[in-house]
Design a protein around this motif. Structure first.
Motif, PDB file in Angstrom:
ATOM      1  N   ASP A  45       0.833  -1.202   0.000  1.00 34.41           N
ATOM      2  CA  ASP A  45       0.000   0.000   0.000  1.00 34.41           C
ATOM      3  C   ASP A  45       0.868   1.253   0.000  1.00 34.41           C
ATOM      4  OD1 ASP A  45      -2.221  -1.595   0.109  1.00 34.41           O
ATOM      5  OD2 ASP A  45      -2.469  -1.394   2.292  1.00 34.41           O
ATOM      6  N   LYS A  46       0.335   2.324  -0.560  1.00 39.48           N
ATOM      7  CA  LYS A  46       1.074   3.576  -0.648  1.00 39.48           C
ATOM      8  C   LYS A  46       1.332   4.175   0.734  1.00 39.48           C
ATOM      9  CE  LYS A  46       1.247   7.909  -3.093  1.00 39.48           C
ATOM     10  NZ  LYS A  46       0.632   8.800  -4.070  1.00 39.48           N
ATOM     11  N   LYS A  47       0.441   3.899   1.678  1.00 40.66           N
ATOM     12  CA  LYS A  47       0.613   4.485   3.014  1.00 40.66           C
ATOM     13  C   LYS A  47       1.891   3.968   3.689  1.00 40.66           C
ATOM     14  CE  LYS A  47      -2.238   1.118   5.445  1.00 40.66           C
ATOM     15  NZ  LYS A  47      -3.405   0.918   6.287  1.00 40.66           N
ATOM     16  N   PHE A  48       2.307   2.731   3.383  1.00 41.40           N
ATOM     17  CA  PHE A  48       3.541   2.208   3.966  1.00 41.40           C
ATOM     18  C   PHE A  48       4.761   2.896   3.366  1.00 41.40           C
ATOM     19  CE2 PHE A  48       0.646  -1.435   4.665  1.00 41.40           C
ATOM     20  CZ  PHE A  48       0.664  -1.394   6.046  1.00 41.40           C
ATOM     21  N   TYR A  49       4.701   3.210   2.080  1.00 45.87           N
ATOM     22  CA  TYR A  49       5.792   3.974   1.466  1.00 45.87           C
ATOM     23  C   TYR A  49       5.883   5.370   2.078  1.00 45.87           C
ATOM     24  CZ  TYR A  49       6.478   0.474  -2.157  1.00 45.87           C
ATOM     25  OH  TYR A  49       6.755  -0.677  -2.815  1.00 45.87           O
ATOM     26  N   MET A  51       4.828   6.289   5.074  1.00 42.21           N
ATOM     27  CA  MET A  51       5.302   6.162   6.453  1.00 42.21           C
ATOM     28  C   MET A  51       6.811   5.932   6.481  1.00 42.21           C
ATOM     29  SD  MET A  51       2.144   3.922   8.061  1.00 42.21           S
ATOM     30  CE  MET A  51       3.197   3.026   9.125  1.00 42.21           C
ATOM     31  N   GLY A  52       7.339   5.152   5.553  1.00 44.00           N
ATOM     32  CA  GLY A  52       8.773   4.920   5.479  1.00 44.00           C
ATOM     33  C   GLY A  52       9.533   6.193   5.145  1.00 44.00           C
ATOM     34  N   GLU A  53       9.018   6.962   4.200  1.00 48.65           N
ATOM     35  CA  GLU A  53       9.675   8.226   3.833  1.00 48.65           C
ATOM     36  C   GLU A  53       9.659   9.211   4.997  1.00 48.65           C
ATOM     37  OE1 GLU A  53      11.295   9.123   1.058  1.00 48.65           O
ATOM     38  OE2 GLU A  53      11.061   7.102   0.270  1.00 48.65           O
ATOM     39  N   GLN A  56      12.264   8.033   7.529  1.00 46.89           N
ATOM     40  CA  GLN A  56      13.616   8.322   7.068  1.00 46.89           C
ATOM     41  C   GLN A  56      13.925   9.812   7.133  1.00 46.89           C
ATOM     42  OE1 GLN A  56      14.910   6.381   3.391  1.00 46.89           O
ATOM     43  NE2 GLN A  56      13.045   5.148   3.557  1.00 46.89           N
ATOM     44  N   GLY A  57      12.960  10.635   6.774  1.00 45.62           N
ATOM     45  CA  GLY A  57      13.158  12.082   6.850  1.00 45.62           C
ATOM     46  C   GLY A  57      13.422  12.529   8.271  1.00 45.62           C
ATOM     47  N   PHE A  58      12.656  11.986   9.230  1.00 44.94           N
ATOM     48  CA  PHE A  58      12.868  12.336  10.635  1.00 44.94           C
ATOM     49  C   PHE A  58      14.242  11.874  11.103  1.00 44.94           C
ATOM     50  CE2 PHE A  58      12.613  11.271  15.161  1.00 44.94           C
ATOM     51  CZ  PHE A  58      12.325  12.533  15.669  1.00 44.94           C
ATOM     52  N   MET A  59      14.648  10.673  10.694  1.00 42.52           N
ATOM     53  CA  MET A  59      15.945  10.143  11.107  1.00 42.52           C
ATOM     54  C   MET A  59      17.070  11.039  10.608  1.00 42.52           C
ATOM     55  SD  MET A  59      17.961   6.774   9.883  1.00 42.52           S
ATOM     56  CE  MET A  59      18.142   7.527   8.289  1.00 42.52           C
ATOM     57  N   TRP A  60      17.032  11.401   9.309  1.00 41.70           N
ATOM     58  CA  TRP A  60      18.102  12.241   8.767  1.00 41.70           C
ATOM     59  C   TRP A  60      18.059  13.639   9.362  1.00 41.70           C
ATOM     60  CZ3 TRP A  60      22.244  10.351   7.109  1.00 41.70           C
ATOM     61  CH2 TRP A  60      22.261   9.142   6.435  1.00 41.70           C
TER      62      TRP A  60
END
Length: 101
Positions: A45-49, A51-53, A56-60
């Motif tokens: 599902d697009k929502k998992f993509y 959520m992953g982005e 990753q944005g928060f991590m960086w």
């Protein structure tokens, strides 16, 4: 001697033909997981993509923000000493006069 083995072998082969329908694999239900053997897996599902982005944005952001505001974690707390100012005694180099003797 081989003739005594023939009836046993015939019974074994005849037994295999009777059980052909029972040699099928049983269906295994493992919860909500979808089995994708030799077929492409179902699309995510697009929502998992998204959520992953976001993760990753928060991590960086977290990494770069702390590198910017607290570089001492990586570079160290103290200034690196200038090696040109060290004397031979501090470096452990013996005097030239002691070496010749």
């Amino acid at each position: 001697m081989l003739l005594s083995r023939v009836p046993v072998a015939l019974r074994a082969f005849s037994g295999l033909s009777k059980h052909k329908t029972q040699l099928k694999q049983s269906v295994r239900y493992s919860g909500d997981l979808v089995w994708a053997y030799r077929t492409p897996p179902p699309r995510t599902d697009k929502k998992f993509y998204v959520m992953g982005e976001v993760a990753q944005g928060f991590m960086w952001w977290w990494i770069f923000w702390h590198l910017w505001t607290e570089p001492d974690h990586i570079l160290g707390e103290f200034e690196y000493p200038d090696a040109r100012k060290w004397t031979d005694a501090e470096l452990g180099i013996p005097d030239e006069l002691e070496v010749d003797e």
